[in-house]
Design an enzyme around this catalytic site. Structure first.
Site, PDB file in Angstrom:
ATOM      1  N   TYR A 213       0.847  -1.196   0.000  1.00 24.54           N
ATOM      2  CA  TYR A 213       0.000   0.000   0.000  1.00 24.54           C
ATOM      3  C   TYR A 213       0.881   1.244   0.000  1.00 24.54           C
ATOM      4  CZ  TYR A 213       1.051   1.037   4.882  1.00 24.54           C
ATOM      5  OH  TYR A 213       1.711   1.359   6.047  1.00 24.54           O
ATOM      6  N   PHE A 365       2.953   9.726   4.812  1.00 28.77           N
ATOM      7  CA  PHE A 365       3.516   9.090   3.628  1.00 28.77           C
ATOM      8  C   PHE A 365       4.129   7.774   4.056  1.00 28.77           C
ATOM      9  CE2 PHE A 365       6.860   7.780   0.870  1.00 28.77           C
ATOM     10  CZ  PHE A 365       6.542   8.188  -0.411  1.00 28.77           C
ATOM     11  N   GLU A 366       3.600   6.683   3.526  1.00 33.64           N
ATOM     12  CA  GLU A 366       4.184   5.370   3.749  1.00 33.64           C
ATOM     13  C   GLU A 366       4.017   4.545   2.470  1.00 33.64           C
ATOM     14  OE1 GLU A 366       3.439   4.227   8.427  1.00 33.64           O
ATOM     15  OE2 GLU A 366       1.848   3.800   6.985  1.00 33.64           O
ATOM     16  N   ILE A 367       5.058   3.865   2.067  1.00 33.90           N
ATOM     17  CA  ILE A 367       4.962   2.830   1.041  1.00 33.90           C
ATOM     18  C   ILE A 367       5.495   1.568   1.692  1.00 33.90           C
ATOM     19  CG2 ILE A 367       5.694   2.040  -1.237  1.00 33.90           C
ATOM     20  CD1 ILE A 367       6.037   4.932  -2.080  1.00 33.90           C
ATOM     21  N   HIS A 402       3.485   3.356  14.839  1.00 32.83           N
ATOM     22  CA  HIS A 402       4.054   2.620  13.713  1.00 32.83           C
ATOM     23  C   HIS A 402       5.563   2.464  13.875  1.00 32.83           C
ATOM     24  CE1 HIS A 402       0.812   3.069  10.330  1.00 32.83           C
ATOM     25  NE2 HIS A 402       0.303   2.647  11.470  1.00 32.83           N
TER      26      HIS A 402
END
Length: 555
Positions: A213, A365-367, A402
């Protein structure tokens, strides 16, 4: 703040790399060239900020075997997509938003489509705590040619348990945070959002369908073109989590988060990953072997900072000397009396000789792989935090949750810094220098080719005017705002990332299992203090003997 000692470490790193490959015959020439290059500001493109008298990180490049830009500058998208080795990944964008936030979402999607997704067509997953209206869905689908899926969040996931949210205690804690001006602490909806993103979003069926995601938010701006597929490159380089901003958290939003985190680790006998060090400060100043050898002294309790070492060692040596050699030694008696009256120093947020340093990946923002969260350790961690009540008793953000959770399970080499992605959300931004190319593998700034007519850029228009290229840049066709980059405005956390990725040999005592070890050689330091002590005693005895002789002479 790239201080001189950092540059010296950088020189040493380059020398070590060279020595590993070439030997020492040529090394003096290389050292001279490296030093000359660093002195010449233009050569290394270090920028000097005359306002606060520091050298900036944003204008400097960092070689590392652990992490590096997947590609520098621009790629030909058609060539990339037609490469036989390329495979589109099972991935999607994920956004939590509401019907009334359409304009902010439009800005985000327009920017993302123009700079990346017009070429790669990854799907979108929209989540809301209520049904999206048909009008909203229609307007969203007009913004992209990609698939869009709309989902709602079950009340059990979005709301706090009924017995909690209806309690007087719940309302009191929320109001108290509002009264104390804890940022967003008085907004119940913000607490819900942080809780949802901390441990529930990846459980949604629409997210579970995919392996990867990319989290996006309303009102986000991208500054550079991304001409490669970040999901594919993450997979190809064995990366599991990617970020673009690392910053410190506000202390009063998470005063007890680390207490519960360490409790969870201890309760489950977890061995944390090496990423853990990015988010913690160690109070293990002395190496473990020396501390174990002198376990009766409780050194980790008494020595929390390096400047306390010599005084504690002087006390130990003086008391031993008093007991073993000279029961009339005044210095030893004073140290013994002081030791008997001393109170154990208290470091308020120290648990297991560690403290949370407030750094975290900005999770707007996270990938990432979905399973970096959807696993037994992280799921158990979230449940443990949930039972503590901290998501409403305090304002625990999903970003520090996180980060600490990832620190338990990931190693440094699992994480990628997307330094080449220019990104802004709220008042924080990161934007890289453009890469000028090397004339061989990397071509630098290729001409822009749109896939959709609505994203065409007119020649000589502002959209066609990109920032100057730089040999140490990484970006593709970036147009950066004239503001201080977050690499420099929040350098406290970024310099730790740099330190761990590039300079850990000198400062961080890097261990693959993530366990902290003291950075000071206790035996060596103890011998030096003892040597100074004995030298002092010899001088003291010499003066005493001289006094006796003078006294006898007078008599």
């Amino acid at each position: 703040m790239f201080r001189r000692k950092r540059i010296v470490r950088h020189i040493r790193y380059l020398i070590e790399e060279f020595m590993d490959n070439c030997g020492g015959t040529f090394v003096l020439v290389i050292v001279a060239l490296v030093i000359t290059g660093i002195v010449m500001k233009d050569t290394l493109s270090i920028e000097y900020n005359t306002y606060n008298q520091v050298t900036t990180y944003a204008g400097f490049d960092f070689p590392s075997k652990r992490d590096f830009p997947f590609h520098r500058g621009c790629l030909d998208v058609d060539e990339y997509l037609n490469d036989p080795e390329y495979t589109k990944m099972n991935a999607s964008f994920v956004i939590l938003t509401r019907n009334e936030e359409f304009e902010g979402v439009k800005r985000t999607m327009t920017s993302l489509e123009q700079h990346f997704n017009q070429w790669y067509n990854y799907p979108y997953v929209f989540l809301n705590d209520v049904e999206f209206t048909q009008e909203y869905k229609d307007k969203i689908m007009d913004l992209t040619n990609s698939t869009v899926e709309f989902g709602t969040i079950d009340e059990l996931n979005w709301e706090f348990p009924e017995d909690v949210r209806n309690s007087f205690e719940f309302k009191q804690y929320i109001q108290d945070q509002n009264d104390r001006s804890v940022m967003y602490g008085g907004l119940e909806s913000y607490h819900k959002m942080c809780r949802f993103y901390s441990g529930l979003f990846y459980k949604h069926p629409l997210v579970q369908k995919r392996e990867w995601y990319w989290r996006i938010e309303p009102d986000v701006e991208f500054f550079c073109d991304l001409t490669y597929d970040p999901f594919y490159e993450m997979q190809r380089h064995n990366k599991k989590y990617g970020f673009t901003i690392v910053i410190p958290e506000l202390y009063w939003t998470v005063p007890n988060l680390f207490r519960y985190t360490r409790s969870y680790i201890n309760s489950n006998n977890l061995i944390v990953g090496s990423l853990w060090k990015l988010f913690t400060r160690s109070y293990k100043i002395l190496d473990d072997e020396f501390v174990e050898e002198h376990s009766n002294e409780g050194l980790n309790d008494w020595i929390n900072f390096e400047e306390e070492i010599d005084d504690k060692f002087s006390e130990m040596i003086s008391v031993d000397h008093l007991i073993e050699f000279d029961p009339d030694d005044n210095d030893g008696i004073e140290y013994l009396v002081r030791k008997s009256k001393s109170k154990l120093p208290i470091v308020e947020d120290k648990f297991n000789d560690e403290e949370y340093n407030m750094c975290h990946f900005w999770s707007n923002f996270e990938i990432a792989r979905v399973d970096v969260f959807d696993n037994d350790i992280y799921n158990g961690y979230f449940q443990y935090l949930e039972e503590s009540g901290g998501f409403w008793k305090e304002r625990w953000g999903d970003a520090p949750v996180h980060s600490l959770g990832l620190g338990m399970t990931l190693n440094l080499h699992d994480v990628h810094y997307f330094r080449d992605i220019g990104y802004r959300h709220s008042n924080l931004h990161h934007c890289p220098r453009n890469y000028e190319g090397d004339g061989n593998k990397y071509k630098g700034q290729l001409p822009y080719k749109h896939k959709e007519e609505r994203f065409s850029r007119k020649v000589n228009s502002p959209d066609w005017q990109y920032d100057r290229s730089n040999e140490f840049g990484s970006g593709c066709r970036c147009r950066c705002p004239n503001k201080i980059d977050v690499e420099d405005s929040s350098y406290q956390c970024f310099e730790k990332w740099i330190g761990m990725i590039y300079f850990d040999k000198d400062e961080y005592n890097f261990e693959l299992d993530g366990e902290w070890t003291g950075k000071v050689n206790g035996e060596k330091r103890f011998k030096q203090v003892k040597k100074d002590f004995l030298k002092y005693k010899q001088q003291e005895d010499s003066w005493a003997n001289l006094g006796l002789k003078l006294g006898e002479a007078e008599t």
